[in-house]
Structures are given as structure tokens and as C-alpha cells.
Enzyme design. Sequence first.
Site, PDB file in Angstrom:
ATOM      1  CB  SER A 582      -0.950  -0.039   1.216  1.00 23.75           C
ATOM      2  OG  SER A 582      -1.443   1.307   1.401  1.00 23.75           O
ATOM      3  CE1 TYR A 595      -4.710  -2.202   5.490  1.00 25.10           C
ATOM      4  CE2 TYR A 595      -3.769   0.026   4.830  1.00 25.10           C
ATOM      5  CZ  TYR A 595      -4.304  -1.131   4.555  1.00 25.10           C
ATOM      6  OH  TYR A 595      -4.240  -1.535   3.103  1.00 25.10           O
TER       7      TYR A 595
END
Length: 705
Positions: A582, A595
Site C-alpha cells: 500500500s 495498518y
Amino acid sequence: MDETRSFKHVQYLWDDATAASFKGDEVALLIYRSNLLGADLRLTNYGGGNTSCKIQMPDPLTGNETEVMYVKGSGGDLGTLKKNGLSVLYMDRLNGLKKRYRGIEHEDEMVELFNHCIFDLQSKVPSIDTALHAFLPFRHIDHLHPDAAIAVAAAKDGKRITEEIFNGTLGWVEWQRPGFDLGLKLKACLDAHPGIRGIMLGSHGLFSWGDTSYQSYVNTLEIIEQCADYIEKNTGKSRPVFGGMKINSLSPEERKEKATALMPLLRGYVSTQMPMIGHFSDSTAVLEFINSRDLEKLAPMGTSCPDHFLRTKISPLILPLSTNDELKDIPTLQQKLNSAFDAYRIMYKEYYERYKHAGSPPMRDPNPVVMLYPGVGMFTFAKDKATARIAAEFYGNAIQVMKGAEAISSYTSLPRQEAFDIEYWLLEEAKLQRMPRGRPLTGRVALITGSAGGIGKAIARKMAEEGAVVILNDNDKGRLEIASREFGQQFGKDAFESGLLDVTEPASIQKIFQQAVLAFGGVDILVNCAGISISKSLEEHTESDWDKLYDVLVKGQFLMTQKAVGIMRKQNIGADIINIVSKNALVSGPNNAAYGSAKAAQLHLSRLNAAELGNDHIRVNVVNPDAVIHDSKIWAGEWAAGRAKAYGITVEELPAYYAKRTLLNEMILPEDVANACFAFVGGLLNKSTGNVLNVDGGVAAAFVR
Ligand SMILES: NC(=O)c1ccc[n+]([C@@H]2O[C@H](COP(=O)([O-])OP(=O)(O)OC[C@H]3O[C@@H](n4cnc5c(N)ncnc54)[C@H](O)[C@@H]3O)[C@@H](O)[C@H]2O)c1
Ligand SMILES: [Zn+2]
């Protein structure tokens, strides 16, 4: 019509009402009959055999009635034959070709001339077998490769046995390669024995006929039934089947375990020229043969019917392994396999060198297609799943032929020169050359975790479109069912497997890889894409939030990679791991402690793996998506609300907000991420590992330094 006929060894499928619905349309009835015959693999192998009918049609050139033959064209399968699979030819022209025929050494040139006999411009290319149907004067003809008939045809004294079973009502023509000349021989046989109901072709199959589609169908079934009856009566009579059992099978679970341990290694051996897809079968019929005393005698003889060995190669490789072998000691195992595969390749090369002609096509892949492991099962490998599966079917047919022939006499295979002439026949080579070229990922096996999800499914779809077989998986059962249904419709059953997977559970991981290996032989591409997301402020984050994220994203990636690498190393043909990380691994924002840091761990783990696996030619690369909102479960939940809150906007405003934030002012779709993955594995980036590819519309803060 005798509606009450009962058959024991073949399926009687004719339905009068269906047949009546064709209202006497002979071509429709021909297709109907063909489909019924092709539906039973005991009657004919996949793609094998052909059927025909001859009818009067108005000639478009003169308006006069003329006799026309509809016959299955080149390629295709009887079971799924449609009108466009038929060649349609003028009978007078076909008969006229006899005058042009210059003798057997020139018979191949006649195939080209069949094209000049075409009546219907929509006709399929005429097959080599066209002459076999043309010169017999019957309205309806079936030519099949039934196991029971080939068993008789391949028995040492097949001619005498045919006489005995059919009392002279079935003709016999010795083995000869199909072609114009064999067509003339069939006619000569009929002329010498008027009134026969069919002809047995030595080492090959059966010709049978009738005045109507129905009569031809029933005549064909009856002949096959009689052969099968005769074989059954004699099976085990003079000696046990295949000389009796030499060893016992392992239990089904143990067989699967052995096969799982072995298949990636075998895949490496057979993939020296191109990556191959595998198939495993351990049916009772296969085990009966490979566990028998006669295995060592019969298997090297090779198969009989040309179709059989074109699909399975001249002979199988009996693996030098016993059921006691643990398969854990890889170096010892490799030593055994090295010499077995070397010996096979040398045997194949010698066969080629010994039987080749001046103009023969170059030698093809010398690796075996069929590998037999006594007590465990049969492995077949080919360029794609369907071909590997069909090769297994064909060897299953060959086993039945050997069993039948040995029960009634002794089995004979085709002389090696004849086999070679078929395998390297120029007409066969032309057929191979006409086959569509493989796609970039043909022969590759891809497992994409979380492939019922938005990005994962798009990656799996892209890989499948580019020719890979894929293993769909997810821990969301409902979503996985939807994805499986979609893939079934788009790609068909041979293109994928699907199974539940929890990337945090070693047992579940073990299971999905076993499924992948048993279905396809190994794994070449692992994409770690499964993920969840939680967006909370530092103080709102719970310990369980933290653990969940690290379990799925980091531990999941680690465990999946570890297991995949075990298989990839056994294959030893290079492989790819792609981790879907990501932008958050590179850019720091608020409300993202767990995260974002897990994503950063995924990124660094990728680099560590790349550093460790280069020696094995296992490349590890990273794709960093950002803001892929379409179809994402991640975005459907609280994450979107959390991100919106972090940016001080509403959830609805998010897509536009993210697009505007990019340098290219673009929204990112799952397909964009899928294309990036394909870029890594499609062949052009084979020399890249440890790389990061951002797919985010351009976010300067995420530039890799
Ligand atoms: N969508 C984005 O904007 C975006 C941005 C950057 C990174 N990513 C990453 O891309 C990947 C895919 O995200 P997506 O947007 O397609 O989300 P998604 O939720 O649609 O897909 C993820 C899939 O993983 C599955 N999954 C979750 N836990 C699992 C487990 N323990 N075992 C197996 N499967 C599990 C889910 O059921 C889901 O189907 C994730 O790793 C995500 O972090 C997404
Ligand atoms: Zn044939």
C-alpha cells in the site's frame, strides 16, 4: 425397432421423441447420433472417431440433385459436434479422385484435393479420415475407437477372434495408417465379404454402418457390446487380470500425500522446454494396472490406437519409487528421478533418431507425458489443464485396451516405425502448427490470496485471461462462491480451482497448497493480496485490532510465502511472489498506526525475501495500490468513515478527493493493480526483483527513494 434392448457395457441413449423432433432431417440426426456416441468415453476417446451420412441435395451450381456427404471434419469431438464441425463434400468429386490417386507413397497429397470437393462453403476442413467414409457405399457410417473393439483389434490374434465373435459378419483390415489408401482397402474388404455389418481395423478401431441414423447407432452399440461381452467372459479365466497384483495401494489419503510431495518435483523435470500443467489420477482402473505384475512388461510396449499415443507419447515413465519411500529426503529422491528422466529422454531421442525420415519435423519435447507411481497413481503433464486431463483419460483408455487384449489373447502395440510415422506425420505437424500460440502465462499456476475480493479477483482474472490457471480462495465463503461462479462462466472448469483459505492458519494454508498441487502440479505465482483494514486513532486502537492486522497482513504474507517457496524450490523453474502492499507503507498519515506499520512490515519483508530467494530465481516484488474504492470490502466498512473523518470530508466525497490528490488526477481501479501484477510476471521484467511499483495515480509523497 426394438425398444427394449438392454446393453450392459455401453449406454443406450437414443430417445425416440428427441429423434422425431428432427422431422427426418438427416444432418440433425447425424449430429444427434454423434453426440450420443461421443457422450460415452468407452465408445470413443475424446476427439476420436468420426461419423457421416450421405444424402441428396440440390447442387447450387446446376439446381440438379446431387449426392453429398456430411462427415466430421478435422479436429473437434463427437460429443459436442455441431453443424459447423462437419465437412460437406460432393460424392461424385470424391469418387473422381480415385482416378487422380498415384499410389500409397503419394497418398498425403489427396488430403489437399479433398478441399476441391467441398460442397458447402461453410464446411469444416476435411479430415484425413474422409476417404474412409467416402468409399463405403452406406448412407450412415460410424468410425469409433471403443476400448472393447480396440482390445480385440490389438490382440495378437485379433482377426481370428473377430471371426469367432461375429461369425464372419464383421470384416477385418490389417493396421494401416488412415488415409486414401485405407479407404480403398475398406471398400475392397466389403467387396470381398458382401453383407458384413462392419469392419474391424487392426490396432485401431471399428467401422460400422446402417441405412438410417438409428440403425447405424444400434449396429455400432451391438458390435461393441458383443466385443465387451466376449472380453468379460474371458477376463481372469486363464490367468488373473494383468498377471495379478504385485503391490497394494496406499490409502486414498496417503496417495494424496505422496502425490502432493512429488508433483512439484515432477513438474520441474517435465518443464525443461516450457512450463507444464499436471493432473493426478488414482482411479481403481489405474491402480489395477500400475500395481500389477504385468506393468513392467506392458507399459514399455506403448499404446496401440494412434490417438492414444499421440496424446500420451510413445510410452509412459514408470517412476523408480516404492510406496515405502518417504519423499522427504529431496536429494536422494532427485538422484533417483534424475536417472529415470535421463533414461526416458535418451530412449525418446533414440526412437526419434532411429525412425526419422529425411523430411521429418524436428524432435519434439523428449519428456514423458505419463508417469506411473505404483501404489500411488498416475501423473500426466501437458501444456494446459485440459490437455493434461485428456492425456490421463487416454491412458485410461489404453489401460482398458491392454486389459481386454490380455484377457482374450496377448496385447500387441503398434510397430515403432508406424508409431513414429504417425507422431511425426507431416499432416499431424501441420495440425500442430495451426494450433493457437500460447498466451504469456500459459502453463503457469497462480495463487492470489483473497481473490474473492476487489483487487484479488481482478488480479486472478487478469492472470487467467493471460493463460494461467488460478486458485481462487478467500475466507469469505459467500464472496468466494460468487467469484467461482463468475470464473466458471468466463473461463470454464479447467482454468481454476477454488477453496477456502485463512492466511493466518497453517492448516488452512497447507490445505490450499495441497489442492493447488494436486490440481495443477505446483505453483509459480503467489500474490499476497488478502487484507483487512482498521482506521482508528492511537488511543482507540485495541490490542486485538493490532493483532488482527498483523496476523492477516504480515504473518499471513510470511506463512504463505514460506509454504509457496517450499513448492517453488522443488520445481526449480523460477517463480514470482508479488505482495500487494500500500501507499501507506511509504506515506504516514493520521489514524493508521497498526495498518500502516503492518503495510511497512509487508514491504520490508518483501525485500528481505527478495534478498534470500534470488538464488532460486524466485523474484519478489511489491505493488502499492492506493484508494481503490471500487468493489473493495475494505472500503465498504468503517475504514471509509475513518478515512473520511481523518480528512474532514464525507464518505461520498472520498473517490473524488483521492483522485484529485493524485498527480494524474485519476481514479484507481482494481484492473489497474492487476495490470501492474501482470507486468511483473508477463516476461518483460524477468530480471527485476525487490522492486516497488506504485499504482496510485501519482502521489509525490509515496515516491520511492
Ligand atoms: N483498496 C485499496 O484502496 C487498497 C489500497 C492499498 C492497498 N490495498 C490492499 O489490497 C489488498 C486487497 O484489498 P481490496 O481493496 O481488494 O479489499 P477486499 O476486502 O475487497 O479484498 C480483500 C479480501 O481478502 C479477504 N481476506 C481477509 N482476511 C483474510 C484471511 N485471513 N484469509 C484469507 N482471505 C482474507 C477478504 O475476505 C477479501 O475478500 C489488501 O491487502 C489491501 O490492504 C488496498
Ligand atoms: Zn480412427
